[in-house]
Design a protein around this motif. Sequence first.
Motif, PDB file in Angstrom:
ATOM      1  N   LYS A 139      39.789  25.572  48.532  1.00 32.87           N
ATOM      2  CA  LYS A 139      40.257  25.167  49.679  1.00 32.87           C
ATOM      3  C   LYS A 139      38.539  24.737  50.336  1.00 32.87           C
ATOM      4  O   LYS A 139      38.724  24.178  51.717  1.00 32.87           O
ATOM      5  N   ASN A 140      37.971  26.210  50.423  1.00 28.11           N
ATOM      6  CA  ASN A 140      37.162  26.303  51.747  1.00 28.11           C
ATOM      7  C   ASN A 140      35.571  26.817  50.557  1.00 28.11           C
ATOM      8  O   ASN A 140      35.481  26.778  49.692  1.00 28.11           O
ATOM      9  N   SER A 141      34.995  26.356  51.618  1.00 29.22           N
ATOM     10  CA  SER A 141      33.424  26.686  51.322  1.00 29.22           C
ATOM     11  C   SER A 141      32.838  27.854  50.997  1.00 29.22           C
ATOM     12  O   SER A 141      31.667  28.730  50.902  1.00 29.22           O
ATOM     13  N   GLN A 142      33.788  28.668  51.235  1.00 23.14           N
ATOM     14  CA  GLN A 142      33.284  30.827  51.284  1.00 23.14           C
ATOM     15  C   GLN A 142      33.435  30.829  49.616  1.00 23.14           C
ATOM     16  O   GLN A 142      33.679  30.346  48.678  1.00 23.14           O
ATOM     17  N   PRO A 143      32.690  31.522  49.690  1.00 26.82           N
ATOM     18  CA  PRO A 143      31.863  31.982  47.993  1.00 26.82           C
ATOM     19  C   PRO A 143      33.155  32.650  47.458  1.00 26.82           C
ATOM     20  O   PRO A 143      33.575  34.199  48.427  1.00 26.82           O
ATOM     21  N   ARG A 144      33.362  32.658  46.351  1.00 29.88           N
ATOM     22  CA  ARG A 144      34.209  33.790  46.136  1.00 29.88           C
ATOM     23  C   ARG A 144      33.673  34.926  45.408  1.00 29.88           C
ATOM     24  O   ARG A 144      32.812  35.123  45.267  1.00 29.88           O
ATOM     25  N   LEU A 145      34.600  35.629  44.940  1.00 31.65           N
ATOM     26  CA  LEU A 145      34.063  37.679  44.999  1.00 31.65           C
ATOM     27  C   LEU A 145      33.227  36.697  42.949  1.00 31.65           C
ATOM     28  O   LEU A 145      34.369  36.103  41.936  1.00 31.65           O
ATOM     29  N   GLN A 146      32.656  37.735  42.412  1.00 28.73           N
ATOM     30  CA  GLN A 146      31.846  37.604  41.541  1.00 28.73           C
ATOM     31  C   GLN A 146      32.032  39.015  40.452  1.00 28.73           C
ATOM     32  O   GLN A 146      32.614  39.439  40.789  1.00 28.73           O
ATOM     33  N   ARG A 147      33.043  38.096  39.173  1.00 29.75           N
ATOM     34  CA  ARG A 147      33.809  39.412  38.461  1.00 29.75           C
ATOM     35  C   ARG A 147      32.450  38.688  37.219  1.00 29.75           C
ATOM     36  O   ARG A 147      33.820  40.039  36.700  1.00 29.75           O
ATOM     37  N   GLU A 148      32.327  38.663  37.448  1.00 29.66           N
ATOM     38  CA  GLU A 148      31.266  38.973  35.938  1.00 29.66           C
ATOM     39  C   GLU A 148      29.519  39.091  36.188  1.00 29.66           C
ATOM     40  O   GLU A 148      29.238  38.686  37.526  1.00 29.66           O
TER      41      GLU A 148
END
Length: 127
Positions: free
Chosen positions: A76-85
Motif C-alpha cells: 500500500k505504501n512505498s516503504q521498502p519491505r524487509l529483505q528476506r533473501e
Amino acid sequence: MTSARRRRNPALILLVIVAAAGCLALGWWQWTRFEAVGGTGQNLGYALQWPLFAAFVLYAYRRFVQLEAEAHEPEKNSQPRLQREIPSGLLPERPIAHPSDDLDTATTEYNRYLAELAARDTKGTST
C-alpha cells in the motif's frame, strides 16, 4: 474480508494457549518446590524462568501473525519491505577444485601408495 479480520487458525491458537498455560503451570510447580522445605535457589530460578518462556510463546505467535499479515497484504505504501533473501552477488563464489591440477607430487605418491595397499588387502582377503 480485510487482513485484520482474517480468520485465525484455531489449532495454532489452541497450541499457543496450551504451551503458555503449560509454561505457567511449570512455573507455579517450581515455585511450590522452592517454598517447600527442600527448595533451593535453582527452583526459584526455574520458577522465574518458566513465565518468561510463556511470554515468549505469546510474542512468537504475535510476530507470526504480523508476518503472515504482511505477506498477504498488497503493497500500500512505498516503504521498502524487509529483505528476506540474500542477494545472489553478496557472498563470494565458492572455489571450484580441480583435483588433477592441484595435486602435488607428494600427494600423488601417497595416493598411489594407498591404492597399492588396497590392492594387496583385496588379494589377501579373496584367497
